[in-house]
Design a protein around this motif. Structure first.
Motif, PDB file in Angstrom:
ATOM      1  N   ALA A 102     -13.369 -22.187   5.203  1.00  0.00           N
ATOM      2  CA  ALA A 102     -12.102 -22.006   4.485  1.00  0.00           C
ATOM      3  C   ALA A 102     -11.246 -21.037   5.279  1.00  0.00           C
ATOM      4  CB  ALA A 102     -12.341 -21.482   3.075  1.00  0.00           C
ATOM      5  N   ARG A 103      -9.990 -20.917   4.865  1.00  0.00           N
ATOM      6  CA  ARG A 103      -9.074 -19.966   5.511  1.00  0.00           C
ATOM      7  C   ARG A 103      -8.960 -18.733   4.629  1.00  0.00           C
ATOM      8  NH1 ARG A 103      -3.573 -22.141   7.184  1.00  0.00           N
ATOM      9  NH2 ARG A 103      -3.281 -21.333   5.120  1.00  0.00           N
ATOM     10  N   PHE A 104      -8.949 -17.563   5.256  1.00  0.00           N
ATOM     11  CA  PHE A 104      -8.865 -16.297   4.538  1.00  0.00           C
ATOM     12  C   PHE A 104      -7.806 -15.409   5.177  1.00  0.00           C
ATOM     13  CE2 PHE A 104     -13.153 -17.780   3.756  1.00  0.00           C
ATOM     14  CZ  PHE A 104     -13.314 -17.536   2.415  1.00  0.00           C
ATOM     15  N   ALA A 105      -7.230 -14.551   4.343  1.00  0.00           N
ATOM     16  CA  ALA A 105      -6.294 -13.529   4.815  1.00  0.00           C
ATOM     17  C   ALA A 105      -6.630 -12.232   4.092  1.00  0.00           C
ATOM     18  CB  ALA A 105      -4.859 -13.925   4.523  1.00  0.00           C
ATOM     19  N   ALA A 106      -6.538 -11.129   4.783  1.00  0.00           N
ATOM     20  CA  ALA A 106      -6.814  -9.824   4.184  1.00  0.00           C
ATOM     21  C   ALA A 106      -5.571  -8.949   4.289  1.00  0.00           C
ATOM     22  CB  ALA A 106      -7.988  -9.161   4.890  1.00  0.00           C
ATOM     23  N   VAL A 107      -5.114  -8.469   3.151  1.00  0.00           N
ATOM     24  CA  VAL A 107      -3.945  -7.591   3.090  1.00  0.00           C
ATOM     25  C   VAL A 107      -4.253  -6.500   2.071  1.00  0.00           C
ATOM     26  CG1 VAL A 107      -1.492  -7.436   2.527  1.00  0.00           C
ATOM     27  CG2 VAL A 107      -2.379  -9.495   3.582  1.00  0.00           C
ATOM     28  N   ARG A 108      -4.046  -5.251   2.446  1.00  0.00           N
ATOM     29  CA  ARG A 108      -4.244  -4.154   1.495  1.00  0.00           C
ATOM     30  C   ARG A 108      -3.047  -4.079   0.549  1.00  0.00           C
ATOM     31  NH1 ARG A 108      -8.399  -0.704   2.349  1.00  0.00           N
ATOM     32  NH2 ARG A 108      -9.403  -0.898   4.383  1.00  0.00           N
ATOM     33  N   VAL A 109      -3.348  -4.053  -0.746  1.00  0.00           N
ATOM     34  CA  VAL A 109      -2.315  -3.993  -1.777  1.00  0.00           C
ATOM     35  C   VAL A 109      -2.769  -3.069  -2.896  1.00  0.00           C
ATOM     36  CG1 VAL A 109      -1.433  -6.317  -1.325  1.00  0.00           C
ATOM     37  CG2 VAL A 109      -3.212  -5.991  -3.021  1.00  0.00           C
ATOM     38  N   VAL A 112       6.768   6.072 -12.365  1.00  0.00           N
ATOM     39  CA  VAL A 112       7.062   4.658 -12.120  1.00  0.00           C
ATOM     40  C   VAL A 112       7.043   4.421 -10.611  1.00  0.00           C
ATOM     41  CG1 VAL A 112       8.431   4.326 -14.212  1.00  0.00           C
ATOM     42  CG2 VAL A 112       9.555   5.030 -12.111  1.00  0.00           C
ATOM     43  N   PRO A 113       6.737   3.206 -10.193  1.00  0.00           N
ATOM     44  CA  PRO A 113       6.751   2.913  -8.754  1.00  0.00           C
ATOM     45  C   PRO A 113       8.170   2.905  -8.222  1.00  0.00           C
ATOM     46  CG  PRO A 113       6.226   0.954 -10.030  1.00  0.00           C
ATOM     47  CD  PRO A 113       6.275   2.081 -10.990  1.00  0.00           C
ATOM     48  N   ASP A 114       8.312   3.234  -6.932  1.00  0.00           N
ATOM     49  CA  ASP A 114       9.644   3.297  -6.340  1.00  0.00           C
ATOM     50  C   ASP A 114      10.156   1.942  -5.873  1.00  0.00           C
ATOM     51  OD1 ASP A 114       7.866   3.066  -4.256  1.00  0.00           O
ATOM     52  OD2 ASP A 114       8.912   4.467  -2.950  1.00  0.00           O
ATOM     53  N   ILE A 115       9.330   0.907  -5.888  1.00  0.00           N
ATOM     54  CA  ILE A 115       9.754  -0.449  -5.534  1.00  0.00           C
ATOM     55  C   ILE A 115       9.251  -1.421  -6.593  1.00  0.00           C
ATOM     56  CG2 ILE A 115       9.871  -0.062  -3.044  1.00  0.00           C
ATOM     57  CD1 ILE A 115       7.119  -1.271  -2.811  1.00  0.00           C
ATOM     58  N   LEU A 116       9.840  -2.587  -6.632  1.00  0.00           N
ATOM     59  CA  LEU A 116       9.429  -3.600  -7.597  1.00  0.00           C
ATOM     60  C   LEU A 116       8.190  -4.339  -7.113  1.00  0.00           C
ATOM     61  CD1 LEU A 116      12.932  -5.067  -8.430  1.00  0.00           C
ATOM     62  CD2 LEU A 116      11.553  -3.571  -9.864  1.00  0.00           C
ATOM     63  N   SER A 117       7.374  -4.812  -8.057  1.00  0.00           N
ATOM     64  CA  SER A 117       6.182  -5.574  -7.695  1.00  0.00           C
ATOM     65  C   SER A 117       6.580  -6.996  -7.307  1.00  0.00           C
ATOM     66  CB  SER A 117       5.204  -5.612  -8.865  1.00  0.00           C
ATOM     67  OG  SER A 117       5.787  -6.256  -9.975  1.00  0.00           O
ATOM     68  N   ILE A 118       5.734  -7.618  -6.497  1.00  0.00           N
ATOM     69  CA  ILE A 118       5.955  -9.009  -6.098  1.00  0.00           C
ATOM     70  C   ILE A 118       4.675  -9.793  -6.323  1.00  0.00           C
ATOM     71  CG2 ILE A 118       7.729  -8.451  -4.404  1.00  0.00           C
ATOM     72  CD1 ILE A 118       5.650  -8.810  -2.223  1.00  0.00           C
ATOM     73  N   ALA A 119       4.777 -11.100  -6.341  1.00  0.00           N
ATOM     74  CA  ALA A 119       3.595 -11.943  -6.518  1.00  0.00           C
ATOM     75  C   ALA A 119       2.726 -11.889  -5.266  1.00  0.00           C
ATOM     76  CB  ALA A 119       4.019 -13.379  -6.798  1.00  0.00           C
ATOM     77  N   ALA A 120       1.422 -11.930  -5.462  1.00  0.00           N
ATOM     78  CA  ALA A 120       0.486 -11.886  -4.335  1.00  0.00           C
ATOM     79  C   ALA A 120       0.711 -13.063  -3.395  1.00  0.00           C
ATOM     80  CB  ALA A 120      -0.948 -11.882  -4.847  1.00  0.00           C
ATOM     81  N   GLU A 121       1.140 -14.180  -3.917  1.00  0.00           N
ATOM     82  CA  GLU A 121       1.415 -15.353  -3.088  1.00  0.00           C
ATOM     83  C   GLU A 121       2.490 -15.054  -2.048  1.00  0.00           C
ATOM     84  OE1 GLU A 121       2.289 -20.073  -3.832  1.00  0.00           O
ATOM     85  OE2 GLU A 121       3.029 -18.638  -5.303  1.00  0.00           O
ATOM     86  N   HIS A 122       3.527 -14.325  -2.437  1.00  0.00           N
ATOM     87  CA  HIS A 122       4.594 -13.969  -1.498  1.00  0.00           C
ATOM     88  C   HIS A 122       4.119 -12.944  -0.467  1.00  0.00           C
ATOM     89  CE1 HIS A 122       7.540 -16.287  -3.656  1.00  0.00           C
ATOM     90  NE2 HIS A 122       7.206 -15.674  -4.780  1.00  0.00           N
ATOM     91  N   MET A 123       3.240 -12.054  -0.893  1.00  0.00           N
ATOM     92  CA  MET A 123       2.704 -11.057   0.035  1.00  0.00           C
ATOM     93  C   MET A 123       1.830 -11.740   1.097  1.00  0.00           C
ATOM     94  SD  MET A 123       2.362  -7.587   0.485  1.00  0.00           S
ATOM     95  CE  MET A 123       2.617  -6.861  -1.101  1.00  0.00           C
ATOM     96  N   LEU A 124       1.065 -12.754   0.697  1.00  0.00           N
ATOM     97  CA  LEU A 124       0.177 -13.447   1.633  1.00  0.00           C
ATOM     98  C   LEU A 124       0.898 -14.467   2.502  1.00  0.00           C
ATOM     99  CD1 LEU A 124      -2.931 -13.991  -0.639  1.00  0.00           C
ATOM    100  CD2 LEU A 124      -2.750 -12.480   1.336  1.00  0.00           C
ATOM    101  N   VAL A 181       0.817  -1.214   0.000  1.00  0.00           N
ATOM    102  CA  VAL A 181       0.000   0.000   0.000  1.00  0.00           C
ATOM    103  C   VAL A 181       0.852   1.266   0.000  1.00  0.00           C
ATOM    104  CG1 VAL A 181      -1.611   1.325   1.430  1.00  0.00           C
ATOM    105  CG2 VAL A 181      -1.998  -1.067   1.026  1.00  0.00           C
ATOM    106  N   ASP A 182       2.011   1.234   0.629  1.00  0.00           N
ATOM    107  CA  ASP A 182       2.831   2.436   0.758  1.00  0.00           C
ATOM    108  C   ASP A 182       3.745   2.710  -0.438  1.00  0.00           C
ATOM    109  OD1 ASP A 182       4.396   0.257   1.243  1.00  0.00           O
ATOM    110  OD2 ASP A 182       5.415   1.078   2.981  1.00  0.00           O
ATOM    111  N   VAL A 183       3.448   2.139  -1.603  1.00  0.00           N
ATOM    112  CA  VAL A 183       4.256   2.385  -2.801  1.00  0.00           C
ATOM    113  C   VAL A 183       4.053   3.839  -3.242  1.00  0.00           C
ATOM    114  CG1 VAL A 183       2.487   1.632  -4.441  1.00  0.00           C
ATOM    115  CG2 VAL A 183       4.879   1.496  -5.070  1.00  0.00           C
ATOM    116  N   LYS A 184       5.107   4.461  -3.696  1.00  0.00           N
ATOM    117  CA  LYS A 184       5.066   5.840  -4.185  1.00  0.00           C
ATOM    118  C   LYS A 184       5.354   5.851  -5.680  1.00  0.00           C
ATOM    119  CE  LYS A 184       4.990   7.863  -0.063  1.00  0.00           C
ATOM    120  NZ  LYS A 184       3.969   7.194   0.653  1.00  0.00           N
TER     121      LYS A 184
END
Length: 80
Positions: free
Chosen positions: A60-67, A28-40, A8-11
């Protein structure tokens, strides 16, 4: 799991150009993107059941992450 995301804090910044030519029109973003799987992978997962089905509780199992999604064309970040 293959969706590319940013935290969320990407500039969005204007890139520092090292080559001559036409100036960029887009930030352009200041950081590189990553796969959602790695973020979760580091997210807190919670088991949730929402109703009774014919074979028992549906759960089921759930996770919530703002991206922020990285759905545009891939960007070159010179120093990364």
């Amino acid at each position: 799991r293959h969706l590319k995301v940013y935290p969320v804090d990407v500039k969005l910044i204007w890139p520092i150009t090292k080559v001559r030519g036409k100036p960029r029109k887009h930030h352009v973003p200041d950081i590189l993107s990553i796969a959602a799987e790695h973020m979760l992978a580091s997210a807190k997962w919670k088991a949730v059941s929402w109703r009774s089905g014919t074979k028992g509780r549906l759960k089921a199992r759930f996770a919530a992450v703002r991206v922020r999604t990285a759905d545009g064309p891939p960007q070159r970040i010179w120093d990364k």
